[in-house]
Design a protein around this motif. Structure first.
Motif, PDB file in Angstrom:
ATOM      1  N   ILE B  55       0.846  -1.200   0.000  1.00  0.00           N
ATOM      2  CA  ILE B  55       0.000   0.000   0.000  1.00  0.00           C
ATOM      3  C   ILE B  55       0.880   1.249   0.000  1.00  0.00           C
ATOM      4  O   ILE B  55       0.665   2.185  -0.783  1.00  0.00           O
ATOM      5  N   SER B  59       1.106   3.888  -3.217  1.00  0.00           N
ATOM      6  CA  SER B  59       0.577   5.237  -3.084  1.00  0.00           C
ATOM      7  C   SER B  59       1.672   6.279  -3.258  1.00  0.00           C
ATOM      8  O   SER B  59       1.426   7.357  -3.793  1.00  0.00           O
ATOM      9  N   GLY B 110      -7.510   7.312   7.483  1.00  0.00           N
ATOM     10  CA  GLY B 110      -7.199   7.646   6.093  1.00  0.00           C
ATOM     11  C   GLY B 110      -7.773   8.989   5.695  1.00  0.00           C
ATOM     12  O   GLY B 110      -7.109   9.789   5.027  1.00  0.00           O
ATOM     13  N   TRP B 174      -7.858  -4.756   2.434  1.00  0.00           N
ATOM     14  CA  TRP B 174      -7.506  -3.336   2.307  1.00  0.00           C
ATOM     15  C   TRP B 174      -6.545  -3.114   1.150  1.00  0.00           C
ATOM     16  O   TRP B 174      -6.687  -2.171   0.379  1.00  0.00           O
ATOM     17  N   THR B 175      -5.541  -4.009   1.038  1.00  0.00           N
ATOM     18  CA  THR B 175      -4.558  -3.845  -0.037  1.00  0.00           C
ATOM     19  C   THR B 175      -5.243  -3.908  -1.394  1.00  0.00           C
ATOM     20  O   THR B 175      -5.023  -3.050  -2.255  1.00  0.00           O
ATOM     21  N   LEU B 178      -7.417  -0.760  -2.035  1.00  0.00           N
ATOM     22  CA  LEU B 178      -6.660   0.460  -2.322  1.00  0.00           C
ATOM     23  C   LEU B 178      -5.947   0.372  -3.671  1.00  0.00           C
ATOM     24  O   LEU B 178      -5.867   1.361  -4.401  1.00  0.00           O
ATOM     25  N   ILE B 182      -6.342   2.997  -6.688  1.00  0.00           N
ATOM     26  CA  ILE B 182      -5.227   3.702  -7.324  1.00  0.00           C
ATOM     27  C   ILE B 182      -5.186   3.376  -8.816  1.00  0.00           C
ATOM     28  O   ILE B 182      -5.004   4.252  -9.661  1.00  0.00           O
ATOM     29  N   SER B 222      -2.968   9.757  -2.485  1.00  0.00           N
ATOM     30  CA  SER B 222      -1.731   9.163  -1.989  1.00  0.00           C
ATOM     31  C   SER B 222      -1.686   9.221  -0.463  1.00  0.00           C
ATOM     32  O   SER B 222      -1.352   8.234   0.202  1.00  0.00           O
ATOM     33  N   CYS B 225      -4.146   6.700   1.214  1.00  0.00           N
ATOM     34  CA  CYS B 225      -3.649   5.323   1.276  1.00  0.00           C
ATOM     35  C   CYS B 225      -2.551   5.188   2.337  1.00  0.00           C
ATOM     36  O   CYS B 225      -2.519   4.206   3.091  1.00  0.00           O
TER      37      CYS B 225
END
Lengths: 295, 373
Positions: B55, B59, B110, B174-175, B178, B182, B222, B225
């Motif tokens: 992550i 980011s 976040g 989560w990974t 995100l 992105i 960015s 994340c």
């Protein structure tokens, strides 16, 4: 309780001492940037290695001060040239960021290599007999006097070299126009190596003086001092030599004043906030000229 | 023969069922690992770190690789996310009663960080290149110094006793989420704007790219994340202090990004995974474990000298390896290239030709040095 005037005079003296050490390191950043437009992030660690060379010369060889200083400067200059030849030269035509990351890697390498030999902070023995004079309440030590005057001398010599000698002319020419200077018969590689040697030599001198003035040294001391010297170079206008010196003295002054007025933990907070404001107001530093970007 | 094989391979990669299958498979696998203890706790911990670092690297790549700026603020963003989510889950939300509220804390961390990202984006309208690098560095130092000076949140001692809620399946989720965010941003209309800014800011402004809005969005995404990575990090370590989030942390993330390659999500995944795993593999105990099958005649002298000193040696080996990678692959392992699976279907054919051609003649990284005239 001393009088306020005397107190501030004392602080100004401290600021000059700190500022001159920052200035010697900032010059190396600025010179390399001027020629290669590259941020040499390993420079702070060359300064640290310089302090350790000074420590070795003082403890193992038990040399007097002048010889220690000369050996440290020569060895640091050699290290600077070695780093340039091995790590930066192959990347001269690569993307600029690769060179920056390589510099970060070289810096980490120097730190951890030193850490492998000296895992604990080292105490540098006093190289000079320190005398303190009392001038109307202000304590002036011979150490401070030597640090300040020696740094100023080195800066004046550098200024002369850059302004008056053929090598200096070549340096300025390369920073002005990289494509046509080699056509004029200027040995670009040699001049770049000389620039690195001078910058690293000055960092070595700064390392010696740092270990005189603040005698406890450790492998990670180059990180913070290096970043701050870099900031000084940017504040003054990176790429300009006089700007680097001015920026370093401003930074030293601000740091000492913040510590004198506020709890010392606020030092970084205030210094970096000031820096942020200054950069946003004057994005090209004090002496730097704004570059016009054409499409 | 080779061409035919390559075609098969590409068709398999292009299949629509591939990505959902991989995602479900990964989720089931990570869940099984955590629930049934298929791997020991140490390996699980390393895998969680890999996820968090992916992550962080991806980011940072958004700003440093795709947009061509040089930001050093990432550890600062991470710190803000870590602190705000830790405070939320300890003081405000009854996380102990409802573990699901943990995700609310992470999300809030976040969002707070994204607001700070806005603050860093504002100077970037006026300041560029190396000077922006200094602005972001100053931001990092200010965040760290401010955290050290606020006594209510522990000052230099930091916060301890954060509930441990970060688990492998959740990090996986989560990974993936995100990365998806992105990747969609990069291939959206704004993403093209980001690339245009890297190539030439003034020209893209003239071509009606709203550079300010694009920059703000990129910085905020960015930061968002990084904040979430920080929040996950805090709930994994259970202890955070300002010292954890210093320049060295930023340097680590930078190394992952540039090792993997700029402007490449696949590269960031590779860089983060390689860096984290290599650093763990070089631990003395791991190497001793890996080599224990050797006969004692060979193993004992190795163990006596080499493995015992590896703790120090690996700190020297890693930067040296980084320098060597940079010397031989100046753009990083996957620089300016991308795994096919990450590129949207509509772009796959054009991608290889257009983007690489543009950046070969006009150096991507050079465009953010201010050109002299």
């Amino acid at each position: 309780m001393t009088q306020p005037g005397v107190y501030w005079l004392q602080q100004i003296l401290n600021a000059l001492q700190l500022g001159s050490i920052y200035a010697l390191i900032a010059l190396g950043y600025s010179m390399v940037y001027g020629i290669l437009t590259m941020i040499n992030f390993a420079h702070g660690d060359v300064f640290m290695v310089g302090a350790f060379i000074c420590f070795l010369a003082a403890t193992l060889l038990k040399l007097p001060f002048v010889l220690t200083l000369l050996i440290t400067m020569t060895a640091s200059a050699g290290l600077g040239v070695l780093i340039e030849r091995l790590a930066y030269k192959p990347l001269r035509n690569a993307p600029r960021v690769s060179a920056i990351i390589t510099a970060l890697g070289v810096g980490l390498f120097l730190e951890n290599l030193t850490l492998a030999f000296y895992p604990y902070p080292q105490h540098v023995p006093p190289l000079l007999h320190n005398v303190t004079w009392q001038l109307g309440g202000v304590a002036l030590s011979s150490l401070q006097l030597i640090v300040i005057s020696l740094s100023l001398t080195l800066m004046l010599v550098l200024d002369y070299v850059v302004r008056r000698t053929p090598v200096g002319v070549a340096m300025r020419a390369i920073s002005w126009d990289k494509t046509s200077v080699p056509l004029m018969g200027v040995p670009v590689n040699l001049i770049i190596s000389i620039t690195f040697a001078i910058g690293a030599g000055l960092a070595g001198a700064a390392g010696t003086m740092y270990s005189l003035a603040y005698p406890v040294i450790d492998p990670y001391m180059g990180i913070m001092v290096g970043w701050k010297a870099f900031i000084a170079a940017v504040v003054g206008g990176i790429g300009t030599i006089r700007g680097a010196v001015i920026g370093a003295f401003i930074l030293g002054g601000v740091e000492i004043m913040v510590v004198a007025l506020l709890p010392s933990t606020y030092r970084d907070l205030v210094v970096f906030s000031l820096l942020l404001t200054l950069i946003v107001i004057r994005p090209h530093g004090i002496l730097g000229s704004p570059r016009v970007q054409k499409v | 023969m080779r061409v035919a094989l390559k075609k098969h391979w590409q068709r398999a990669l292009d299949a629509r069922w591939l990505v959902p299958c991989l995602l479900v498979g990964g989720l089931v696998l990570t869940f099984a690992i955590a629930h049934f203890g298929l791997l020991n706790n140490y390996v699980q911990l390393v895998l969680i770190y890999v996820g968090i670092n992916i992550i962080l690297a991806t980011s940072l790549n958004l700003v440093n690789g795709y947009m061509g700026e040089f930001s050093l603020a990432h550890a600062g963003f991470m710190a803000v996310g870590a602190y705000s989510s830790a405070l939320l889950s300890m003081k405000v939300l009854p996380v102990a009663a409802h573990p699901a509220l943990f995700h609310l804390a992470v999300l809030a961390g976040g969002l707070v960080t994204a607001l700070l990202g806005l603050l860093v984006a504002l100077p970037s309208f006026k300041v560029r290149g190396d000077y922006l690098a200094i602005v972001t560095l100053a931001f990092l130092m200010i965040v760290k110094s401010a955290l050290e000076n606020i006594d209510a949140i522990g000052g230099p001692r930091g916060i301890s006793g954060i509930p441990r809620l970060t688990t492998l399946p959740w990090v996986f989720c989560w990974t993936v989420a995100l990365l998806w965010l992105i990747r969609n941003f990069v291939y959206s209309c704004y993403g093209r704007g980001v690339l245009a800014i890297r190539e030439d800011e003034i020209a893209s402004d003239l071509m009606s790219v709203d550079t300010r809005r694009v920059k703000v969005l990129a910085f905020m995404l960015s930061a968002f994340c990084a904040g979430i990575a920080g929040a996950l990090f805090a709930h994994l370590l259970q202890f955070i202090s300002p010292r954890v989030f210093d320049v060295v942390k930023t340097t680590e993330i930078l190394i992952m990004v540039y090792l993997g390659g700029i402007a490449s999500i696949g590269g960031s995944i590779l860089g983060a995974a390689l860096y984290t795993l290599l650093l763990e593999l070089l631990r003395p105990s791991t190497v001793a474990g890996l080599l224990s099958w050797l006969p004692a005649v060979v193993f004992d002298p190795l163990n006596d000298y080499f493995i015992r000193h590896l703790g120090v040696l690996r700190m020297i080996i890693m930067p040296l390896a980084l320098v060597l990678v940079m010397l031989f692959w100046p753009r990083g392992i996957l620089g300016l290239r991308e795994f096919r699976g990450f590129i949207p279907r509509r772009d796959r054919r054009a991608h290889g030709a257009a983007r690489l051609k543009g950046t070969d003649t006009h150096d991507a990284a050079d465009s953010h040095s201010t050109r002299e005239t």
